[in-house]
Design a protein around this motif. Structure first.
Motif, PDB file in Angstrom:
ATOM      1  N   PHE A 114      36.604  21.703  11.096  1.00 45.18           N
ATOM      2  CA  PHE A 114      36.291  21.249   9.742  1.00 45.18           C
ATOM      3  C   PHE A 114      35.845  19.790   9.736  1.00 45.18           C
ATOM      4  O   PHE A 114      36.319  18.968  10.535  1.00 45.18           O
ATOM      5  N   SER A 115      34.955  19.469   8.796  1.00 45.90           N
ATOM      6  CA  SER A 115      34.552  18.085   8.536  1.00 45.90           C
ATOM      7  C   SER A 115      34.590  17.858   7.038  1.00 45.90           C
ATOM      8  O   SER A 115      34.172  18.728   6.259  1.00 45.90           O
ATOM      9  N   ILE A 116      35.101  16.711   6.631  1.00 42.62           N
ATOM     10  CA  ILE A 116      35.120  16.324   5.221  1.00 42.62           C
ATOM     11  C   ILE A 116      33.851  15.545   4.945  1.00 42.62           C
ATOM     12  O   ILE A 116      33.594  14.515   5.581  1.00 42.62           O
ATOM     13  N   VAL A 117      33.045  16.017   3.997  1.00 47.17           N
ATOM     14  CA  VAL A 117      31.718  15.435   3.797  1.00 47.17           C
ATOM     15  C   VAL A 117      31.526  14.804   2.421  1.00 47.17           C
ATOM     16  O   VAL A 117      30.549  14.071   2.214  1.00 47.17           O
ATOM     17  N   ASP A 118      32.411  15.063   1.485  1.00 51.81           N
ATOM     18  CA  ASP A 118      32.240  14.509   0.137  1.00 51.81           C
ATOM     19  C   ASP A 118      33.547  14.690  -0.620  1.00 51.81           C
ATOM     20  O   ASP A 118      34.519  15.201  -0.087  1.00 51.81           O
ATOM     21  N   ARG A 119      33.544  14.292  -1.885  1.00 50.53           N
ATOM     22  CA  ARG A 119      34.761  14.360  -2.684  1.00 50.53           C
ATOM     23  C   ARG A 119      34.449  14.847  -4.088  1.00 50.53           C
ATOM     24  O   ARG A 119      33.546  14.341  -4.737  1.00 50.53           O
ATOM     25  N   VAL A 120      35.210  15.836  -4.524  1.00 52.99           N
ATOM     26  CA  VAL A 120      35.116  16.272  -5.914  1.00 52.99           C
ATOM     27  C   VAL A 120      35.960  15.358  -6.778  1.00 52.99           C
ATOM     28  O   VAL A 120      35.560  14.947  -7.871  1.00 52.99           O
ATOM     29  N   LYS A 121      37.097  15.039  -6.273  1.00 56.48           N
ATOM     30  CA  LYS A 121      38.061  14.275  -7.051  1.00 56.48           C
ATOM     31  C   LYS A 121      37.629  12.825  -7.231  1.00 56.48           C
ATOM     32  O   LYS A 121      36.812  12.303  -6.501  1.00 56.48           O
ATOM     33  N   GLU A 122      38.216  12.168  -8.192  1.00 53.32           N
ATOM     34  CA  GLU A 122      37.847  10.801  -8.537  1.00 53.32           C
ATOM     35  C   GLU A 122      38.677   9.754  -7.797  1.00 53.32           C
ATOM     36  O   GLU A 122      38.349   8.577  -7.840  1.00 53.32           O
ATOM     37  N   LEU A 123      39.723  10.183  -7.156  1.00 60.17           N
ATOM     38  CA  LEU A 123      40.648   9.255  -6.511  1.00 60.17           C
ATOM     39  C   LEU A 123      39.938   8.355  -5.505  1.00 60.17           C
ATOM     40  O   LEU A 123      39.108   8.802  -4.722  1.00 60.17           O
ATOM     41  N   ILE A 124      40.282   7.066  -5.538  1.00 63.03           N
ATOM     42  CA  ILE A 124      39.740   6.100  -4.583  1.00 63.03           C
ATOM     43  C   ILE A 124      40.752   5.932  -3.463  1.00 63.03           C
ATOM     44  O   ILE A 124      41.951   5.853  -3.701  1.00 63.03           O
ATOM     45  N   LYS A 125      40.287   5.896  -2.220  1.00 56.16           N
ATOM     46  CA  LYS A 125      41.167   5.646  -1.075  1.00 56.16           C
ATOM     47  C   LYS A 125      40.834   4.251  -0.531  1.00 56.16           C
ATOM     48  O   LYS A 125      39.822   4.048   0.135  1.00 56.16           O
ATOM     49  N   TYR A 126      41.698   3.281  -0.828  1.00 58.96           N
ATOM     50  CA  TYR A 126      41.508   1.918  -0.326  1.00 58.96           C
ATOM     51  C   TYR A 126      42.482   1.664   0.814  1.00 58.96           C
ATOM     52  O   TYR A 126      43.694   1.654   0.608  1.00 58.96           O
ATOM     53  N   LYS A 127      41.952   1.500   2.024  1.00 58.37           N
ATOM     54  CA  LYS A 127      42.779   1.281   3.225  1.00 58.37           C
ATOM     55  C   LYS A 127      43.874   2.332   3.362  1.00 58.37           C
ATOM     56  O   LYS A 127      45.000   2.061   3.775  1.00 58.37           O
ATOM     57  N   GLY A 128      43.528   3.568   3.000  1.00 60.17           N
ATOM     58  CA  GLY A 128      44.479   4.672   3.136  1.00 60.17           C
ATOM     59  C   GLY A 128      45.400   4.855   1.951  1.00 60.17           C
ATOM     60  O   GLY A 128      46.112   5.850   1.863  1.00 60.17           O
ATOM     61  N   TYR A 129      45.415   3.888   1.005  1.00 57.29           N
ATOM     62  CA  TYR A 129      46.274   3.989  -0.174  1.00 57.29           C
ATOM     63  C   TYR A 129      45.491   4.583  -1.342  1.00 57.29           C
ATOM     64  O   TYR A 129      44.296   4.346  -1.497  1.00 57.29           O
ATOM     65  N   GLN A 130      46.182   5.323  -2.173  1.00 54.89           N
ATOM     66  CA  GLN A 130      45.545   5.954  -3.320  1.00 54.89           C
ATOM     67  C   GLN A 130      45.430   4.980  -4.486  1.00 54.89           C
ATOM     68  O   GLN A 130      46.396   4.309  -4.840  1.00 54.89           O
ATOM     69  N   VAL A 131      44.242   4.953  -5.078  1.00 53.91           N
ATOM     70  CA  VAL A 131      44.006   4.127  -6.261  1.00 53.91           C
ATOM     71  C   VAL A 131      43.455   5.040  -7.356  1.00 53.91           C
ATOM     72  O   VAL A 131      42.290   5.439  -7.299  1.00 53.91           O
ATOM     73  N   PRO A 132      44.247   5.410  -8.350  1.00 50.78           N
ATOM     74  CA  PRO A 132      43.757   6.284  -9.416  1.00 50.78           C
ATOM     75  C   PRO A 132      42.921   5.503 -10.431  1.00 50.78           C
ATOM     76  O   PRO A 132      43.431   4.586 -11.089  1.00 50.78           O
ATOM     77  N   PRO A 133      41.643   5.840 -10.577  1.00 47.75           N
ATOM     78  CA  PRO A 133      40.792   5.119 -11.532  1.00 47.75           C
ATOM     79  C   PRO A 133      41.350   5.126 -12.954  1.00 47.75           C
ATOM     80  O   PRO A 133      41.249   4.133 -13.664  1.00 47.75           O
ATOM     81  N   ALA A 134      41.939   6.238 -13.362  1.00 44.53           N
ATOM     82  CA  ALA A 134      42.426   6.339 -14.747  1.00 44.53           C
ATOM     83  C   ALA A 134      43.466   5.264 -15.056  1.00 44.53           C
ATOM     84  O   ALA A 134      43.513   4.742 -16.176  1.00 44.53           O
ATOM     85  N   GLU A 135      44.310   4.937 -14.079  1.00 48.44           N
ATOM     86  CA  GLU A 135      45.334   3.916 -14.301  1.00 48.44           C
ATOM     87  C   GLU A 135      44.694   2.551 -14.528  1.00 48.44           C
ATOM     88  O   GLU A 135      45.087   1.793 -15.423  1.00 48.44           O
ATOM     89  N   LEU A 136      43.685   2.221 -13.703  1.00 43.45           N
ATOM     90  CA  LEU A 136      43.013   0.930 -13.855  1.00 43.45           C
ATOM     91  C   LEU A 136      42.189   0.881 -15.132  1.00 43.45           C
ATOM     92  O   LEU A 136      42.107  -0.161 -15.792  1.00 43.45           O
ATOM     93  N   GLU A 137      41.584   2.003 -15.492  1.00 37.81           N
ATOM     94  CA  GLU A 137      40.796   2.045 -16.723  1.00 37.81           C
ATOM     95  C   GLU A 137      41.687   1.828 -17.947  1.00 37.81           C
ATOM     96  O   GLU A 137      41.317   1.095 -18.875  1.00 37.81           O
ATOM     97  N   ALA A 138      42.855   2.438 -17.939  1.00 39.62           N
ATOM     98  CA  ALA A 138      43.790   2.245 -19.052  1.00 39.62           C
ATOM     99  C   ALA A 138      44.220   0.791 -19.153  1.00 39.62           C
ATOM    100  O   ALA A 138      44.339   0.235 -20.264  1.00 39.62           O
ATOM    101  N   LEU A 139      44.420   0.156 -18.017  1.00 41.09           N
ATOM    102  CA  LEU A 139      44.803  -1.254 -17.997  1.00 41.09           C
ATOM    103  C   LEU A 139      43.677  -2.138 -18.534  1.00 41.09           C
ATOM    104  O   LEU A 139      43.898  -3.046 -19.349  1.00 41.09           O
ATOM    105  N   LEU A 140      42.458  -1.862 -18.091  1.00 44.05           N
ATOM    106  CA  LEU A 140      41.307  -2.652 -18.552  1.00 44.05           C
ATOM    107  C   LEU A 140      41.093  -2.482 -20.058  1.00 44.05           C
ATOM    108  O   LEU A 140      40.771  -3.456 -20.763  1.00 44.05           O
ATOM    109  N   LEU A 141      41.268  -1.280 -20.553  1.00 46.23           N
ATOM    110  CA  LEU A 141      41.041  -1.027 -21.979  1.00 46.23           C
ATOM    111  C   LEU A 141      42.080  -1.714 -22.860  1.00 46.23           C
ATOM    112  O   LEU A 141      41.884  -1.855 -24.062  1.00 46.23           O
ATOM    113  N   ALA A 142      43.205  -2.133 -22.239  1.00 47.38           N
ATOM    114  CA  ALA A 142      44.225  -2.858 -23.001  1.00 47.38           C
ATOM    115  C   ALA A 142      43.867  -4.327 -23.188  1.00 47.38           C
ATOM    116  O   ALA A 142      44.507  -5.039 -23.963  1.00 47.38           O
ATOM    117  N   HIS A 143      42.826  -4.796 -22.476  1.00 46.10           N
ATOM    118  CA  HIS A 143      42.386  -6.199 -22.601  1.00 46.10           C
ATOM    119  C   HIS A 143      41.635  -6.371 -23.914  1.00 46.10           C
ATOM    120  O   HIS A 143      40.731  -5.594 -24.240  1.00 46.10           O
TER     121      HIS A 143
END
Length: 511
Positions: A403-432
């Motif tokens: 198997f080879s992983i070639v793309d992503r359906v999901k929106e999750l960002i992987k930064y240095k192996g850690y999960q970064v959920p966009p929705a959490e950051l978007e909610a934070l930004l919208l509170a500004h």
């Protein structure tokens, strides 16, 4: 079409993780080694685990109770983890970089009764415990005003009451989207994955492992800690990653196998510090947690004179579902190898829902979670009635089952192996107050690392700049979740149904 592992199924005993790892008589062989060289033997670890279990039992911690573990790697972390399980309780392990709010969310959501931490993390732990309504904090080391978890009074550990189907750990994952959710992993899940991975990660009498990866992360928890204990090979612990320290420990303890994430592979390929170190003991480098580029993999192998392999998984799979076996040097290191024993896969077209040659990877096996804690909607979106886990990743497979992983359906960002959920950051930004709309996607930086980029619509008349946006987010999240790039737009592109057009933003973000 169901694609099965090319390896025969293995027998998975009907035991708990405690019974699997601590069922045999303890010996004086080394189990854990701290950075200063202090050796914890199997016998000493077993004694410490039993003492912790006895102390927790005397405090009323037992079946169904959740205990938070918020600490860096150490032999004490391992003892606490298994002491909690030996007390028939459940561990929820937390990222040591979490803010008080992030930690409090996990503790509240998991309904943790106690929190275990270290003196260096007490400020965050205390604030989080107060928010979560936790009255007692125990420590792994000396901290005035707090009891050490291994010094609690207790006569004897309780009988083993937990069964294979009972919950063992509640790591937190964003899954394919959204805020972090508790992943319900049973003893059977963890036992299965330790045994499944053992087919791919063979060991010998000379094997020495190094805990470069954090043990609070399911990758480190299963592939390093529990795998090492099961195989009865020594594990050297590192409290935090730094390249120079890692190289010193490899030299000092003649580490033979390195389990890493791609950012560490990049350092091994490029840092001048590597030329000054004796890494001749390293036989194998294994990368997981995020995709590893094939050229980078080959560069590491050439520089260290070792083999390199890659694997694939996610927290919801305990975590490994695919890996390149150690004895298969012919497999392209850019692939993720074969499905593990007892694992079945499908490739499903995300548009039509039909099986395809290139499609979303679905996985079924004894290592797959039972669901998300108290979240039937998220569970139903990820697990179907037949036990298939939708990974959110697009894969291909060869006729030989590679198997080879070639793309992503999901929106999750992987930064240095850690999960970064966009929705959490978007909610934070919208509170500004100066931000009208926002979207976050992953884009590649100059070194090919995926980083969070925010697209921001300013409130009319606002003079907000990129530095202010990044500082605002950085002050409210763990370091790996920080926004690294900002672009201002007049409007966030969305579909007719109101969904953010992330593919459009990702394409724009790379220009």
């Amino acid at each position: 079409m169901i694609i099965r592992s090319p390896f025969p199924d293995i027998d998975i005993p009907d035991v708990t993780l405690t019974e699997l790892l601590f069922g045999a008589a303890p010996s004086d062989a080394p189990a854990l080694i701290d950075p200063d060289g202090d050796v914890t033997t199997r016998r000493r670890l077993d004694d410490r685990v039993r003492r912790i279990a006895a102390g927790l039992h005397a405090r009323g911690i037992g079946q169904g109770c959740v205990v938070g573990l918020f600490a860096p790697n150490s032999p004490g972390w391992v003892a606490a983890f298994h002491g909690i399980l030996r007390a028939n309780a459940i561990v929820t392990s937390a990222n040591v970089l979490y803010t008080a709010d992030e930690l409090a969310h996990q503790l509240s959501d998991s309904r943790a009764r106690l929190l275990v931490t270290t003196a260096g993390l007490l400020d965050v732990a205390t604030a989080a415990a107060e928010k979560a309504g936790i009255e007692e904090i125990l420590t792994l080391d000396h901290a005035p005003g707090h009891l050490r978890i291994d010094s609690l009074p207790g006569a004897a550990p309780p009988p083993l009451l937990a069964g294979p189907g009972d919950v063992a750990v509640l790591p937190y994952s964003s899954g394919t989207t959204g805020r972090a959710k508790g992943v319900v992993l049973t003893h059977r899940n963890l036992v299965a994955n330790v045994l499944q991975f053992s087919r791919m990660g063979r060991t010998s009498a000379d094997t020495v492992l190094l805990a470069v990866l954090p043990l609070f992360h399911i990758y480190g928890m299963t592939v390093l800690m529990n795998h090492a204990l099961h195989q009865r090979v020594p594990l050297v612990t590192m409290p935090r990653f730094d390249l120079a320290g890692m190289l010193r420990l490899i030299e000092r303890h003649r580490v033979t196998k390195l389990y890493i994430a791609p950012p560490t592979a990049l350092l091994l390929a490029k840092s001048p510090l590597v030329d000054e170190a004796d890494l001749s003991s390293v036989e194998l480098v294994f990368s997981g947690a995020a995709p590893l580029d094939g050229e980078l993999a080959r560069a590491v192998a050439r520089r260290l004179g070792c083999s390199i392999r890659q694997g694939y998984g996610m927290t919801e799979m305990s975590p490994v579902s695919h890996a390149i076996p150690q004895d298969r040097p012919d497999i392209d290191p850019a692939s993720v190898g074969f499905a593990l024993p007892n694992v079945e896969c499908r490739l499903v077209d995300p548009v039509t829902g039909h099986d395809a040659g290139r499609g979303e990877l679905w996985v079924r096996g004894p290592n797959v979670m039972s669901g998300y804690l108290d979240n039937p909607v998220a569970t139903a979106a990820t697990l179907d009635a037949e036990g298939w886990l939708r990974t959110g990743d697009i894969a291909t497979v060869t006729a030989d089952g590679v198997f080879s992983i070639v793309d992503r359906v999901k929106e999750l960002i992987k930064y240095k192996g850690y999960q970064v959920p966009p929705a959490e950051l978007e909610a934070l930004l919208l509170a500004h107050g100066d931000i009208d709309d926002a979207a976050v996607v992953g884009v590649l930086d100059e070194e090919g690392e995926e980083v969070p980029k925010a697209f921001v619509v300013r409130r009319p008349g606002a003079r907000l700049d990129a530095a202010e946006v990044m500082a605002y987010v950085a002050g409210r999240v763990a370091p790996h979740k920080k926004v690294r790039r900002v672009e201002f737009l007049d409007a966030i592109p969305k579909s007719a149904s109101g969904k953010i057009l992330r593919a459009t933003l990702r394409a724009a973000g790379q220009r």
